[in-house]
Design an enzyme around this catalytic site. Structure first.
Site, PDB file in Angstrom:
ATOM      1  N   ASP A  24      53.541 -34.355  -5.926  1.00  0.00           N
ATOM      2  CA  ASP A  24      53.319 -32.909  -5.912  1.00  0.00           C
ATOM      3  C   ASP A  24      52.390 -32.637  -4.730  1.00  0.00           C
ATOM      4  O   ASP A  24      51.218 -32.981  -4.772  1.00  0.00           O
ATOM      5  CB  ASP A  24      52.679 -32.517  -7.255  1.00  0.00           C
ATOM      6  CG  ASP A  24      52.089 -31.108  -7.257  1.00  0.00           C
ATOM      7  OD1 ASP A  24      52.130 -30.429  -6.219  1.00  0.00           O
ATOM      8  OD2 ASP A  24      51.579 -30.707  -8.315  1.00  0.00           O
ATOM      9  N   HIS A  67      49.126 -30.473 -12.666  1.00  0.00           N
ATOM     10  CA  HIS A  67      49.524 -29.083 -12.904  1.00  0.00           C
ATOM     11  C   HIS A  67      50.707 -29.092 -13.876  1.00  0.00           C
ATOM     12  O   HIS A  67      51.490 -30.047 -13.915  1.00  0.00           O
ATOM     13  CB  HIS A  67      49.956 -28.499 -11.557  1.00  0.00           C
ATOM     14  CG  HIS A  67      50.260 -27.041 -11.565  1.00  0.00           C
ATOM     15  ND1 HIS A  67      51.463 -26.537 -11.990  1.00  0.00           N
ATOM     16  CD2 HIS A  67      49.514 -25.971 -11.189  1.00  0.00           C
ATOM     17  CE1 HIS A  67      51.441 -25.225 -11.870  1.00  0.00           C
ATOM     18  NE2 HIS A  67      50.275 -24.845 -11.382  1.00  0.00           N
ATOM     19  N   GLN A  72      48.976 -28.835  -3.103  1.00  0.00           N
ATOM     20  CA  GLN A  72      47.612 -28.627  -2.617  1.00  0.00           C
ATOM     21  C   GLN A  72      47.250 -29.567  -1.470  1.00  0.00           C
ATOM     22  O   GLN A  72      46.112 -29.545  -1.007  1.00  0.00           O
ATOM     23  CB  GLN A  72      46.600 -28.805  -3.771  1.00  0.00           C
ATOM     24  CG  GLN A  72      46.815 -27.883  -4.944  1.00  0.00           C
ATOM     25  CD  GLN A  72      46.585 -26.404  -4.618  1.00  0.00           C
ATOM     26  OE1 GLN A  72      46.029 -26.056  -3.578  1.00  0.00           O
ATOM     27  NE2 GLN A  72      47.025 -25.525  -5.504  1.00  0.00           N
ATOM     28  N   LYS A 132      51.725 -21.271  -0.098  1.00  0.00           N
ATOM     29  CA  LYS A 132      50.385 -21.854  -0.031  1.00  0.00           C
ATOM     30  C   LYS A 132      50.069 -22.379   1.361  1.00  0.00           C
ATOM     31  O   LYS A 132      49.010 -22.968   1.593  1.00  0.00           O
ATOM     32  CB  LYS A 132      50.251 -22.985  -1.059  1.00  0.00           C
ATOM     33  CG  LYS A 132      50.292 -22.497  -2.516  1.00  0.00           C
ATOM     34  CD  LYS A 132      49.891 -23.605  -3.458  1.00  0.00           C
ATOM     35  CE  LYS A 132      50.342 -23.396  -4.890  1.00  0.00           C
ATOM     36  NZ  LYS A 132      49.630 -22.332  -5.582  1.00  0.00           N
ATOM     37  N   CYS A 159      46.507 -23.885 -15.051  1.00  0.00           N
ATOM     38  CA  CYS A 159      47.749 -24.573 -15.411  1.00  0.00           C
ATOM     39  C   CYS A 159      47.560 -26.081 -15.567  1.00  0.00           C
ATOM     40  O   CYS A 159      48.484 -26.854 -15.382  1.00  0.00           O
ATOM     41  CB  CYS A 159      48.868 -24.301 -14.409  1.00  0.00           C
ATOM     42  SG  CYS A 159      49.293 -22.573 -14.291  1.00  0.00           S
TER      43      CYS A 159
END
Lengths: 405, 152
Positions: free
Chosen positions: A194, A117, A197, A220, A358
């Site tokens: 990261d 991303h 997700q 999220k 993104c």
């Protein structure tokens, strides 16, 4: 037993808008009543600023804010003092890159992938421009997966930082972070993950994964917007410089310009934080833990397999990530621009996201710029997937234009 | 004219028009000619990325062309714009453009002068697509403004 019908009752958006089919959970998630109550409880019962309050509600606000650190520490298996609150994961990754950037010198390498991303690439691009570091990309396969053996081949002494998503946001590729971290550490490189997700969807244990930094966003994972987490190994946080300076992060300063920072994590939290957001994040993490992250992961895997099997049978759909077991279902309708197809679904009250998500350099890997992403969460059902499949089967250029008439 | 008007009231025909302009866009090739001014529209969203070129001399739009990656609505609306405004004076073009912008904003407009572009009369119902339906038109508006500045 994962009782999804009972769980759906916890979400006012699902009750109030039964007409909507919400498959845009990689973008943001619905909030359970417990999170709404926690946020409103602060607003209606003990609104106050945090830190050094000498009255009852301020002490209560301070405790509730810091209590979220303990909850997050349980959630990802770290120490509460290793939990820094930020505005979102982009903020977390910018802080990490800024802080690490001050330790890097010209020619040092940051190793990442082409499936990242923007928030995990652009802060490193700036260091490339400003400090002359080098960015190298490790190979990923057509499903976006970075295999440990490819990673080992890409590693070398010049690599000082490895930064990648645990689960990528376009293809949902699950990276073998534990193996990658072990290899990176053999070379003395720092490992940044990261978790935007991954953390909302599976158990995360930073000690077991042995990562040095991890970022994720509250919204999220059923929490409020405007709050993110930066986990950092405590010795590294103590050495790291903050991006923002100001109130709440300094112990003392004087007119000659000298500043003594507070210890981490307060050092990184200049200014009045998003207090209600942090309290809401605590409630969200408690809620997820009450369902059980293993249960969430297992249920979502079952849903995704059900979805993948059915969408793969649609002749009008090109499905890009059938082999991945986590993350979004990424596809296009043949001959229909992604935004037109998403607009067709939107006109039928189906919420998905189109675009390059993104991740603009990913097209070199999957051979297309724009895709549609249907992303699930634990409150979605097989009945919703059936409804989605029926609508997706009807995406044609004629029908996509037809919504305007 | 009334014949055309009745045709342009048929949703089936309008849908066909959009499809046709999307699949076979008109004036869809950029020119290597420095008499053409160019506007690159790519910073509004991460999806549409189009370039519009125009040759405007003595207040007359002699040629318009475009290229890029865009959705049906962006592509077809820009394609129709090139047909409609080519050969017009900048004053005539401004009047047509204003009517078009009014139409997509659900305001009062004169449909007759919009010809095929009337196909976008319902785009306001999909608020997220208004940008798509106007991207090429806004590029052209900026090119006309630039040409007028150049002539002052």
């Amino acid at each position: 037993m994962f009782d999804v019908e009972k769980i759906r009752q916890d979400f006012p958006m699902l009750r109030n808008r039964p007409d909507l089919l919400y498959f845009d959970n990689a973008a943001t998630t619905y909030k359970p009543q417990a999170v709404i109550d926690a946020v409103c409880g602060f607003w209606t019962g003990y609104t106050s600023n945090v830190e050094r309050g000498d009255y009852e509600t301020a002490v209560k606000a301070d405790r509730a804010y810091d209590h979220t650190r303990e909850i997050i520490a349980r959630f990802i298996n770290c120490e509460p003092k290793e939990v820094v609150f930020t505005a979102n994961i982009s903020h977390s990754l910018n802080q990490i890159a800024f802080g690490i950037g001050r330790w890097l010198k010209e020619g040092d390498v940051v190793l990442t992938t082409e499936a990242e991303h923007a928030s995990n690439l652009l802060p490193w691009f700036r260091l490339q421009e400003e400090k002359g570091i080098r960015i190298e990309y490790v190979k990923v396969d057509r499903q976006g997966v970075c295999h440990a053996e490819d990673f080992r081949r890409a590693m070398h002494e010049g690599v000082k930082v490895v930064s990648m998503a645990h689960v990528t946001n376009v293809l949902g590729s699950l990276q073998p972070i534990k193996e990658i971290a072990a290899i990176a550490h053999e070379y003395g490189a720092l490992v940044v993950v990261d978790g935007a997700q991954s953390v909302p969807h599976r158990p995360t244990d930073v000690k077991d994964l042995d990562v040095d930094f991890l970022g994720f966003s509250s919204h999220k994972m059923c929490g409020p917007d405007g709050v993110g987490v930066l986990y950092g190994r405590y010795d590294l946080l103590q050495k790291m410089d903050p991006v923002f300076l100001g109130g709440g992060m300094n112990a003392r300063f004087s007119s000659d310009g000298s500043i003594i920072y507070k210890d981490a994590p307060q050092k990184f939290e200049a200014g009045t934080p998003n207090i209600e957001g942090v309290i809401g994040l605590g409630a969200a993490a408690e809620y997820l833990m009450s369902l059980g992250m293993e249960n969430i992961q297992a249920y979502e895997a079952e849903l995704r397999a059900y979805f993948a099997e059915r969408i793969a049978k649609l002749d009008n759909i090109e499905f890009y990530n059938p082999d991945n077991t986590s993350g979004p279902i990424t596809f296009n309708a043949r001959g229909v621009f992604a935004q037109d197809a998403a607009g067709y679904l939107g006109a039928h009250n189906i919420c998905v996201r189109s675009g390059n998500h993104c991740a603009k350099i990913l097209h070199e890997v999957i051979g297309t710029d724009q895709t549609i992403r249907a992303s699930l969460y634990f409150y979605n059902t097989k009945e919703e997937i059936d409804r989605f499949i029926e609508a997706a089967g009807n995406i044609t250029l004629e029908n996509a234009i037809g919504i305007f008439f | 004219m009334s014949n055309t008007n009745s045709l342009l009231a048929d949703p089936e025909i309008l849908r066909e028009l959009i499809m046709d302009h999307y699949q076979y866009p008109h004036n869809h090739k950029l020119k290597e000619d420095d008499r053409y001014m160019m506007k690159h529209m790519a910073s509004d969203s991460c999806i549409d990325d189009i370039k519009v070129q125009a040759k405007i001399e003595n207040g007359v739009i002699e040629d318009i062309c475009f290229d890029g990656v865009a959705c049906t609505i962006s592509t077809a609306s820009t394609s129709m714009m090139t047909d409609l405004l080519k050969g017009k004076t900048t004053a005539e073009a401004r009047k047509i453009m204003q009517n078009y912008f009014d139409m997509v904003d659900a305001k009062e407009y004169d449909g007759d002068i919009l010809e095929e572009a009337i196909a976008f009369k319902n785009v306001y119902r999909q608020a997220n697509r208004i940008k798509c339906a106007t991207i090429g038109w806004r590029a052209m508006e900026e090119l006309i403004e630039e040409s007028e500045k150049g002539n002052e």
